[in-house]
Design a protein around this motif. Structure first.
Motif, mmCIF file in Angstrom:
data_model
loop_
_atom_site.group_PDB
_atom_site.id
_atom_site.type_symbol
_atom_site.label_atom_id
_atom_site.label_comp_id
_atom_site.label_asym_id
_atom_site.label_seq_id
_atom_site.Cartn_x
_atom_site.Cartn_y
_atom_site.Cartn_z
ATOM 1 N N TYR A 49 -50.359 12.928 82.795
ATOM 2 C CA TYR A 49 -50.540 11.473 82.878
ATOM 3 C C TYR A 49 -49.835 10.770 81.721
ATOM 4 O O TYR A 49 -49.224 9.715 81.904
ATOM 5 C CB TYR A 49 -52.025 11.113 82.893
ATOM 6 C CG TYR A 49 -52.266 9.659 83.247
ATOM 7 C CD1 TYR A 49 -52.140 9.223 84.560
ATOM 8 C CD2 TYR A 49 -52.610 8.725 82.270
ATOM 9 C CE1 TYR A 49 -52.333 7.892 84.900
ATOM 10 C CE2 TYR A 49 -52.819 7.393 82.592
ATOM 11 C CZ TYR A 49 -52.677 6.981 83.912
ATOM 12 O OH TYR A 49 -52.873 5.658 84.245
ATOM 13 N N THR A 91 -46.912 8.073 82.052
ATOM 14 C CA THR A 91 -47.045 6.775 81.395
ATOM 15 C C THR A 91 -45.782 6.446 80.594
ATOM 16 O O THR A 91 -45.282 5.316 80.621
ATOM 17 C CB THR A 91 -48.267 6.765 80.464
ATOM 18 O OG1 THR A 91 -49.448 7.016 81.243
ATOM 19 C CG2 THR A 91 -48.414 5.424 79.762
ATOM 20 N N LYS A 108 -55.304 7.362 86.974
ATOM 21 C CA LYS A 108 -55.238 8.677 86.331
ATOM 22 C C LYS A 108 -55.844 9.754 87.224
ATOM 23 O O LYS A 108 -55.376 10.903 87.232
ATOM 24 C CB LYS A 108 -55.954 8.640 84.985
ATOM 25 C CG LYS A 108 -55.844 9.924 84.161
ATOM 26 C CD LYS A 108 -56.465 9.740 82.788
ATOM 27 C CE LYS A 108 -56.283 10.991 81.923
ATOM 28 N NZ LYS A 108 -56.950 12.172 82.482
#
Length: 327
Positions: free
Chosen positions: A209, A213, A232
Motif C-alpha cells: 500500500y 501510495t 487500503k
C-alpha cells in the motif's frame, strides 16, 4: 475503433517533450519484476486497461498478467524478427535472448496493428498497458503516443537472476545479468526525457500500500489526471506484505555483474532514468570437450539432493560446460 485509414499517428519521438499531461502509461520492466502487479494496481487507481475481454489473466493467479493480448501479439512478432533462432542457450522464446533491434524488420510504429491498438486504447484515457517484452521495443511504441509516461518496475539484477534460473539449464548469473542490462538499458534509452515514475519490486513486496501510495503521488506529480487511491483493504486483500528479509548476495555473486549493469542498477535504485549506451548480449562459447560429472552410486536421497544443489551452484557461475550424471 477507428478505421485504419483514419488512425492518426502522433509525431512524438523518443527524447521529445510531450505537449500535454501524460495520459498513456507504459509499465516497463523485466519478466518477474512485478509488472503484472503494477499494471493491475494502476488500473485500480483508475487508469483504463482497455476492454476487459482484451486482457490476458492467469486462470489460478489473480496477480497475473493484466496484459493487452493485442499488444503482446505485436511484441511477439517484433521480437521474433530480431532473434537468431540458432542461439546456443536453451531459453524460453518469451525472453527474446539476443534480440537485435537493428535486424531488418518492420518497427512497431509502422505496424498497422499497433496503430489500431493505440487508437482503441486512446478511446479511454488515461490508459495503461504492460508487457515485459515491450521493454526491448518501447522506443518503437513511443512514436505512436502523444502524451506518454513510463512506469518502470525495477528489481535488483541478482534477485531477478535467482528468480529466472529455473527457466534454463545452461545459463549462469552472467547471462541473466546480460538480460537485465539489455531490458533496462533499452527502457532507460526509450524513457529518457519522457515523464517517468520508478517503482521498486522490493518495496512493492514488503509494503504494497505504501508503494502504491508513492506511485500515485509520483504519477499525479507528473500530471496524470483522474487517479484515485483505492481503500487500503482492497490492496491488503490482493497482496500480502512479504516478511522475507532482503537477500544478501556473496561477493563472488556480485562480481558477476558488469560495471555497466551495476551502474544501471544503481541509477534506477535512486529513481533516476539514465540513457546508458547499449551493450551486446553475452554469448559464451560452449567448451564441448569439457563437462562437470557426478557419479551416482547410491540410492540415498540425501546424496541426490546434495548433487542437485551442487550442480545448481556450479551452473550459477559457469555456463560454458555441460553437466552429466553417471549412473
Amino acid at each position: 475503433m477507428l478505421p485504419l485509414s483514419l488512425v492518426q499517428v502522433p509525431s512524438y519521438a523518443v527524447g521529445a517533450k510531450p505537449t500535454q499531461p501524460p495520459s498513456q502509461l507504459l509499465v516497463l520492466g523485466m519478466h518477474h519484476a512485478g509488472t503484472s502487479i503494477v499494471a493491475n494496481l494502476t488500473m485500480m487507481l483508475g487508469a483504463s486497461g482497455g476492454p476487459p475481454s482484451d486482457l490476458l489473466k492467469h486462470p489460478s493467479n489473480p496477480l497475473k498478467y493484466f496484459e493487452n493480448s493485442d499488444v503482446v501479439a505485436v511484441d511477439k512478432t517484433r521480437l521474433a524478427a530480431g532473434v537468431d533462432a540458432s542461439a546456443r542457450y536453451d531459453l524460453p522464446k518469451w525472453l527474446a535472448y539476443g534480440f537485435d533491434a537493428d535486424k531488418p524488420a518492420t518497427p512497431v510504429h509502422q505496424m498497422a496493428e499497433a496503430k489500431s491498438i493505440v487508437a482503441k486504447l486512446n478511446e479511454q484515457r488515461p490508459f495503461v498497458t504492460k508487457d515485459p517484452r515491450m521493454a526491448l521495443v518501447a522506443s518503437e511504441w513511443l512514436p505512436l503516443l502523444d502524451a506518454p509516461a513510463c512506469v518502470i518496475v525495477h528489481r535488483q539484477p541478482l534477485s531477478i537472476a535467482s528468480s529466472l534460473m529455473i527457466y534454463s539449464h545452461n545459463v549462469s548469473y552472467a547471462e541473466w545479468a546480460s538480460v537485465y542490462e539489455s531490458y533496462y538499458g533499452s527502457v532507460g534509452r526509450a524513457c529518457a526525457g519522457v515523464p517517468t515514475a520508478v517503482i521498486h519490486h522490493e518495496e512493492l513486496m514488503a509494503r504494497p500500500y505504501a508503494a502504491l501510495t508513492k506511485l500515485h503521488a509520483d504519477l499525479t506529480a507528473l500530471g496524470v489526471e483522474q487517479l484515485v487511491m483505492p481503500p487500503k483493504e482492497r490492496i491488503d486483500a490482493l497482496i500480502r506484505p512479504s516478511s522475507t528479509e532482503p537477500i544478501t548476495y556473496f561477493a563472488s555473486e556480485r562480481m558477476v555483474l558488469s560495471e555497466a549493469t551495476r551502474a544501471l542498477s544503481d541509477s534506477l535504485s535512486r529513481g533516476e532514468v539514465v540513457s546508458h549506451p547499449a551493450s551486446p548480449w553475452l554469448f559464451k562459447p560452449l567448451r564441448k570437450s569439457q563437462a562437470y560429472a557426478t557419479l551416482l552410486t547410491t540410492d540415498n536421497a540425501d546424496y541426490l539432493r546434495g548433487a542437485l544443489v551442487l550442480g545448481s551452484s556450479i551452473r550459477s557461475f559457469d555456463s560454458t560446460r555441460d553437466m552429466v550424471c553417471l549412473v
